[in-house]
Design a protein around this motif. Structure first.
Motif, short mmCIF file in Angstrom:
data_model
loop_
_atom_site.label_atom_id
_atom_site.label_comp_id
_atom_site.label_asym_id
_atom_site.label_seq_id
_atom_site.Cartn_x
_atom_site.Cartn_y
_atom_site.Cartn_z
N ALA A 1 10.38 -0.66 -81.54
CA ALA A 1 11.27 -1.52 -82.33
C ALA A 1 12.25 -2.28 -81.45
O ALA A 1 12.35 -3.51 -81.52
CB ALA A 1 12.02 -0.69 -83.37
N SER B 1 13.78 -4.85 -85.73
CA SER B 1 13.20 -4.36 -86.98
C SER B 1 12.88 -5.48 -87.95
O SER B 1 11.80 -5.51 -88.56
CB SER B 1 14.16 -3.36 -87.63
OG SER B 1 14.36 -2.24 -86.79
N VAL C 1 18.50 2.22 -90.88
CA VAL C 1 17.82 2.00 -89.61
C VAL C 1 18.54 2.84 -88.57
O VAL C 1 19.75 2.69 -88.36
CB VAL C 1 17.84 0.52 -89.19
CG1 VAL C 1 17.13 0.34 -87.84
CG2 VAL C 1 17.21 -0.36 -90.25
#
Length: 305
Positions: free
Chosen positions: A79, A83, A190
């Motif tokens: 990532a 994201s 996240v």
């Protein structure tokens, strides 16, 4: 061969192995939001093999039970803070990972946590401690849970952010002010590691008072540590505290795959690799000492003669 040359060879051969062993780290950075509880943990709590709610049964029908046993693995290894660029709309809850596609189902009856605007203490169940930043986003007014979740459904900025929060009894805890909403909404988290490009993702369904509730849904509950431990042997994550390494097993689409978490590019080396590396490095170091000591003794003998 001169002593200095032998020493140089020993150092050149041994140093890379020693460096790799000392820098190896266990592949154990995983977790999921448990307050408010994530979809995957709420469904795990109901029982991976026979979930009670219609939404969780539908998720298992689409993605299989393994997704629930791997509750702490909704992640992307590369990532690196990208994201929004690499996770497609409609696949935010699964992070675009096929194993977890059942979590992306657009439904108004996912088990949900009662929520109100204002201060709230969040909890993130973690199976290992790692440095990183948590960002929590909430859906905008007008969110429709019966449509696939898109990035544009979330507020542009996180309403809560925490970098390296305290870890106590297996959970990270941090506070934030939840924006005021009415009816059914979703909180998206996240967790971006700072010691790796790997990031973890969760969708937590919440219901505020007033407004359109979006359909009847059971209250969500987080599983107890005992429940998590009971299913640990079925997890395909390796080297997790309280979890035994799982053998290779088929993924939902039937193709063979390695257990998740074994890729060094994603999560670092396993604890077993670390131990082997340290043992090998120790052997190399001992060999270097033996070479140097033997060379010096032979040199001293020649000088005496």
């Amino acid at each position: 061969m001169p002593i200095r040359r032998k020493a140089a060879i020993a150092v050149v051969v041994g140093s890379p192995l020693l460096f790799m062993a000392l820098t190896a780290t266990p592949a154990r950075a995983h977790g999921s939001l448990d307050k408010p509880v994530s979809r995957v943990l709420a469904c795990y709590q109901e029982g991976p093999e026979h979930p009670a709610s219609a939404a969780c049964r539908a998720a298992v029908a689409v993605g299989g039970t393994q997704a629930l046993y791997d509750w702490n693995a909704v992640r992307l290894g590369d990532a690196g803070g990208r994201s929004r660029q690499i996770i497609p709309d409609g696949k935010l809850c699964s992070a675009g990972v096929d194993e977890f596609k059942g979590l992306d189902l657009a439904r108004a009856d996912w088990p949900a946590t009662p929520m109100s605007g204002g201060p709230f203490t969040f909890s993130y169940k973690a199976t290992a401690a790692h440095k990183g930043t948590f960002e929590l986003y909430i859906t905008k007014d007008g969110y429709d849970p019966t449509k696939p979740l898109k990035w544009s459904d979330l507020e542009d900025q996180p309403f809560a952010t925490a970098t390296n929060p305290p870890l106590s009894e297996g959970s990270y805890t941090f506070s934030g002010n939840v924006p005021r909403r009415t009816g059914r909404h979703l909180i998206y988290s996240v967790w971006q590691r700072s010691d790796s490009p790997e990031a973890f993702y969760t969708c937590s369904d919440v219901v505020f008072g007033g407004g359109k509730q979006g359909g009847a849904a059971p209250a969500a509950s987080a599983p107890s540590d005992r429940q998590l431990a009971a299913g640990a042997a079925r997890s395909s994550m390796k080297d997790m505290p309280g979890m035994r390494p799982a053998a290779n097993r088929p993924v939902p689409n039937g193709s063979a795959a390695e257990p998740r978490g074994t890729s060094l590019a994603e999560t670092g080396s396993s604890g077993g690799t670390t131990a082997l590396g340290l043992g090998g490095a120790a052997a190399v170091a001992v060999g270097c000492v033996v070479v140097l000591t033997g060379a010096r003794r032979r040199a001293a003998g020649r000088n005496r003669s």
